[in-house]
Design a protein around this motif. Structure first.
Motif, PDB file in Angstrom:
ATOM      1  N   VAL A 190       0.864  -1.178   0.000  1.00 12.87           N
ATOM      2  CA  VAL A 190       0.000   0.000   0.000  1.00 12.87           C
ATOM      3  C   VAL A 190       0.903   1.231   0.000  1.00 12.87           C
ATOM      4  O   VAL A 190       1.230   1.808   1.036  1.00 12.87           O
ATOM      5  CB  VAL A 190      -0.952   0.015   1.213  1.00 12.87           C
ATOM      6  N   GLY A 191       1.349   1.578  -1.206  1.00 14.60           N
ATOM      7  CA  GLY A 191       2.156   2.770  -1.384  1.00 14.60           C
ATOM      8  C   GLY A 191       1.276   3.984  -1.584  1.00 14.60           C
ATOM      9  O   GLY A 191       0.052   3.924  -1.411  1.00 14.60           O
ATOM     10  N   PRO A 192       1.880   5.107  -1.980  1.00 11.75           N
ATOM     11  CA  PRO A 192       1.104   6.347  -2.127  1.00 11.75           C
ATOM     12  C   PRO A 192      -0.075   6.226  -3.082  1.00 11.75           C
ATOM     13  O   PRO A 192      -1.166   6.723  -2.797  1.00 11.75           O
ATOM     14  CB  PRO A 192       2.151   7.344  -2.648  1.00 11.75           C
ATOM     15  N   ALA A 193       0.129   5.558  -4.232  1.00  9.87           N
ATOM     16  CA  ALA A 193      -0.950   5.467  -5.218  1.00  9.87           C
ATOM     17  C   ALA A 193      -2.117   4.630  -4.699  1.00  9.87           C
ATOM     18  O   ALA A 193      -3.287   5.029  -4.785  1.00  9.87           O
ATOM     19  CB  ALA A 193      -0.422   4.879  -6.521  1.00  9.87           C
ATOM     20  N   THR A 194      -1.807   3.461  -4.135  1.00  5.42           N
ATOM     21  CA  THR A 194      -2.866   2.600  -3.598  1.00  5.42           C
ATOM     22  C   THR A 194      -3.533   3.258  -2.400  1.00  5.42           C
ATOM     23  O   THR A 194      -4.763   3.189  -2.236  1.00  5.42           O
ATOM     24  CB  THR A 194      -2.295   1.233  -3.202  1.00  5.42           C
ATOM     25  N   ASP A 195      -2.743   3.899  -1.562  1.00  4.87           N
ATOM     26  CA  ASP A 195      -3.298   4.585  -0.392  1.00  4.87           C
ATOM     27  C   ASP A 195      -4.290   5.661  -0.820  1.00  4.87           C
ATOM     28  O   ASP A 195      -5.368   5.796  -0.227  1.00  4.87           O
ATOM     29  CB  ASP A 195      -2.159   5.204   0.417  1.00  4.87           C
ATOM     30  N   GLU A 196      -3.955   6.410  -1.855  1.00  5.59           N
ATOM     31  CA  GLU A 196      -4.855   7.458  -2.338  1.00  5.59           C
ATOM     32  C   GLU A 196      -6.128   6.858  -2.923  1.00  5.59           C
ATOM     33  O   GLU A 196      -7.239   7.374  -2.710  1.00  5.59           O
ATOM     34  CB  GLU A 196      -4.136   8.309  -3.385  1.00  5.59           C
ATOM     35  N   LEU A 220     -11.230  -1.993  -6.981  1.00  2.13           N
ATOM     36  CA  LEU A 220     -10.471  -0.798  -6.639  1.00  2.13           C
ATOM     37  C   LEU A 220      -9.007  -0.868  -7.045  1.00  2.13           C
ATOM     38  O   LEU A 220      -8.449   0.105  -7.558  1.00  2.13           O
ATOM     39  CB  LEU A 220     -10.555  -0.547  -5.126  1.00  2.13           C
ATOM     40  N   VAL A 221      -8.360  -2.022  -6.805  1.00  2.00           N
ATOM     41  CA  VAL A 221      -6.899  -2.082  -6.997  1.00  2.00           C
ATOM     42  C   VAL A 221      -6.446  -3.215  -7.913  1.00  2.00           C
ATOM     43  O   VAL A 221      -5.239  -3.403  -8.082  1.00  2.00           O
ATOM     44  CB  VAL A 221      -6.183  -2.201  -5.628  1.00  2.00           C
ATOM     45  N   ASP A 259       8.771   1.766  -0.465  1.00  2.70           N
ATOM     46  CA  ASP A 259       8.649   0.934  -1.662  1.00  2.70           C
ATOM     47  C   ASP A 259       8.882   1.769  -2.919  1.00  2.70           C
ATOM     48  O   ASP A 259       8.365   2.884  -3.052  1.00  2.70           O
ATOM     49  CB  ASP A 259       7.258   0.290  -1.733  1.00  2.70           C
ATOM     50  N   LEU A 260       9.660   1.213  -3.834  1.00  6.91           N
ATOM     51  CA  LEU A 260       9.989   1.903  -5.080  1.00  6.91           C
ATOM     52  C   LEU A 260       8.943   1.604  -6.146  1.00  6.91           C
ATOM     53  O   LEU A 260       8.551   0.460  -6.340  1.00  6.91           O
ATOM     54  CB  LEU A 260      11.366   1.442  -5.578  1.00  6.91           C
ATOM     55  N   THR A 261       8.506   2.631  -6.847  1.00 10.64           N
ATOM     56  CA  THR A 261       7.561   2.453  -7.951  1.00 10.64           C
ATOM     57  C   THR A 261       8.021   3.152  -9.220  1.00 10.64           C
ATOM     58  O   THR A 261       7.505   2.871 -10.295  1.00 10.64           O
ATOM     59  CB  THR A 261       6.168   3.005  -7.563  1.00 10.64           C
ATOM     60  N   ALA A 332       7.301  -4.115 -17.380  1.00  8.84           N
ATOM     61  CA  ALA A 332       6.331  -4.215 -18.477  1.00  8.84           C
ATOM     62  C   ALA A 332       5.262  -5.253 -18.182  1.00  8.84           C
ATOM     63  O   ALA A 332       4.101  -5.102 -18.588  1.00  8.84           O
ATOM     64  CB  ALA A 332       7.060  -4.552 -19.780  1.00  8.84           C
ATOM     65  N   GLY A 333       5.633  -6.302 -17.470  1.00  6.52           N
ATOM     66  CA  GLY A 333       4.666  -7.345 -17.136  1.00  6.52           C
ATOM     67  C   GLY A 333       3.769  -7.009 -15.959  1.00  6.52           C
ATOM     68  O   GLY A 333       2.882  -7.785 -15.606  1.00  6.52           O
ATOM     69  N   GLY A 334       4.006  -5.855 -15.335  1.00  6.62           N
ATOM     70  CA  GLY A 334       3.166  -5.415 -14.226  1.00  6.62           C
ATOM     71  C   GLY A 334       3.545  -5.974 -12.875  1.00  6.62           C
ATOM     72  O   GLY A 334       2.873  -5.695 -11.877  1.00  6.62           O
ATOM     73  N   SER A 335       4.635  -6.744 -12.805  1.00 10.57           N
ATOM     74  CA  SER A 335       4.995  -7.389 -11.536  1.00 10.57           C
ATOM     75  C   SER A 335       5.372  -6.392 -10.457  1.00 10.57           C
ATOM     76  O   SER A 335       5.197  -6.659  -9.267  1.00 10.57           O
ATOM     77  CB  SER A 335       6.156  -8.365 -11.757  1.00 10.57           C
ATOM     78  N   THR A 336       5.907  -5.237 -10.846  1.00  7.76           N
ATOM     79  CA  THR A 336       6.404  -4.281  -9.863  1.00  7.76           C
ATOM     80  C   THR A 336       5.392  -3.186  -9.537  1.00  7.76           C
ATOM     81  O   THR A 336       5.711  -2.235  -8.818  1.00  7.76           O
ATOM     82  CB  THR A 336       7.690  -3.614 -10.378  1.00  7.76           C
ATOM     83  N   ALA A 337       4.161  -3.321 -10.022  1.00  4.56           N
ATOM     84  CA  ALA A 337       3.188  -2.235  -9.881  1.00  4.56           C
ATOM     85  C   ALA A 337       2.886  -1.903  -8.427  1.00  4.56           C
ATOM     86  O   ALA A 337       2.636  -0.748  -8.078  1.00  4.56           O
ATOM     87  CB  ALA A 337       1.898  -2.606 -10.610  1.00  4.56           C
ATOM     88  N   GLY A 338       2.909  -2.907  -7.558  1.00  4.39           N
ATOM     89  CA  GLY A 338       2.583  -2.663  -6.162  1.00  4.39           C
ATOM     90  C   GLY A 338       3.709  -2.059  -5.356  1.00  4.39           C
ATOM     91  O   GLY A 338       3.516  -1.641  -4.227  1.00  4.39           O
TER      92      GLY A 338
END
Length: 440
Positions: A190-196, A220-221, A259-261, A332-338
């Motif tokens: 739950v980084g800044p984007a998910t928190d928002e 939602l997520v 967490d890095l995004t 690109a595969g979305g694995s790091t999105a969280g």
């Protein structure tokens, strides 16, 4: 879920900075920032004294200097950090065969495989307290925060509750009661984007999150992230402690407080790690064929991707290019999105020879390698980097206080002495040399 609080998480407090304060008496109790000290450097670790000014890991050194200009800004001394880490990991493995290191300063320990006969809360608490004291002893004074719970997630949350130098044992059955008042950001991922996104839906605490259906969280997520949040909000985590086998490789990895995004930031960090790995290979006359990227996600899931060359290399540009390509595939595969909490670059398939100029690269090509965020390449770092250990022919051991314009300033002290005098010398003074001497 386990019936006992038998997963222990240990985290050495402000590890790099604490080692520096231990070894440099004049810095004890003062702000210390370890990392790249140049304009494009990034903070690896900040002491708690520096954190009071808002300095944290993965922050640019430029911003850290603006927030805490009076801090000591030091280059990392990885041999010193590895030595202390090895002492701690050796101690942990002496109490349980199941130790899962997350980084140099952090690990999970499975107490079900320890010598403990009684896994009751008070017995576990006494065991953990004794372990903290032993860590303090084997590291000559470093402190650790420890959390114990019925799962990895709960143990990690617990170890963060009373930092620094704290101990929290979460009794089985009380996990959800512990989590409910906490902000949703306590849950990994739950980084800044998910928190928002959750905030806009009126979800602020874990109790709020617990009241939301799985279907609503997925909406939602997303499916993968929503499922994980649904389980963790209910303290459901059955991941085992997995002992990592020592690889025959040379590698560098770092864990980040935030967490890095941002892909650009991650690519910059991977570039720096590739250069560090190349420097170690070159120092020991080694090369390798397989480049591996290690990524630990927000939820502690660890991903590893590798690419193998036709012939061994020790070239930083080659290692960096392959590592960035592997990172790009995960992004690109979305694995790091969280969010990403750990990055590591390694080279294996070691050999004691290289095929020269495998990709037609030269020193000029290495100079052109983009370094969007982190620090100065190893070979171009100042000869007398702030923080490095030195030896003077007459005054003995000390460390570099500062350098520039052909002058190096040394504070003469060690971990076992009182704060010592400060002296300045010509950077070319033959009486001054790095410590330990090269090749030892």
């Amino acid at each position: 879920m386990r019936q006992h609080a038998s997963v222990l998480h240990i985290d050495l407090d402000a590890f790099y900075a604490s080692v520096e304060q231990r070894d440099k008496p004049s810095l004890r109790g003062k702000p210390v920032v370890v990392g790249g000290i140049g304009g494009r450097g990034v903070v690896a670790t900040a002491s708690y004294e520096a954190r009071k000014y808002g300095v944290h890991s993965a922050m640019s050194t430029r911003e850290a200097r603006s927030r805490c200009p009076h801090a000591a800004f030091l280059y990392p001394r990885f041999p010193a950090y590895r030595e202390s880490s090895e002492r701690v990991m050796g101690l942990l493995r002496s109490v349980s065969p199941l130790v899962e290191p997350l980084s140099l300063d952090e690990a999970f320990v499975d107490l079900e495989r320890s010598s403990l006969d009684d896994l009751g809360v008070e017995s576990v608490r006494a065991f953990a307290e004794e372990l903290r004291e032993r860590v303090h002893d084997v590291t000559d004074g470093l402190t650790a925060s420890v959390g114990v719970g019925s799962s990895k997630f709960i143990a990690k949350v617990a170890s963060d509750l009373e930092k620094p130098d704290g101990l929290v044992v979460v009794a089985p059955g009380t996990e959800r009661e512990l989590l409910r008042p906490m902000r949703v950001k306590v849950i990994p991922g739950v980084g800044p984007a998910t928190d928002e996104r959750l905030r806009r839906a009126g979800i602020h605490t874990v109790a709020d999150l617990e009241s939301v259906s799985l279907e609503e969280l997925v909406r939602l997520v997303g499916k993968a992230h929503g499922g994980g949040l649904y389980q963790l909000a209910r303290a459901q985590d059955d991941r085992p402690v997995v002992a990592e086998q020592e690889a025959k490789s040379v590698s560098v990895e770092s864990t980040y407080d935030t967490d890095l995004t941002d892909r650009v930031v991650m690519e910059g960090l991977v570039d720096r790690q590739a250069r560090d790995v190349a420097g170690r290979l070159q120092k020991h006359g080694l090369s390798g064929r397989t480049v591996t990227l290690k990524v630990r996600l927000y939820d502690f899931t660890t991903l590893s991707r590798s690419s193998t060359l036709a012939a061994p290399t020790d070239a930083a540009p080659t290692i960096a290019r392959l590592a960035r390509t592997l990172l790009g595939e995960l992004v690109a595969g979305g694995s790091t999105a969280g969010g990403v909490r750990l990055l590591g670059v390694g080279v294996s398939g070691l050999a004691d020879w290289i095929q020269e100029d495998l990709f037609g690269e030269s020193d000029e090509a290495e100079e052109a390698l983009a370094l969007p965020e982190p620090a100065v390449p190893i070979r171009h770092r100042p000869e007398w980097a702030p923080g490095m250990d030195v030896l003077h022919a007459e005054l003995g051991r000390g460390w570099v206080w500062g350098s520039g314009r052909g002058v190096v300033t040394v504070r003469f002290e060690t971990a076992t002495t009182e704060p010592g005098p400060v002296r300045s010398y010509s950077a070319a003074d033959p009486a001054l040399s790095p410590w330990p001497p090269a090749g030892t």
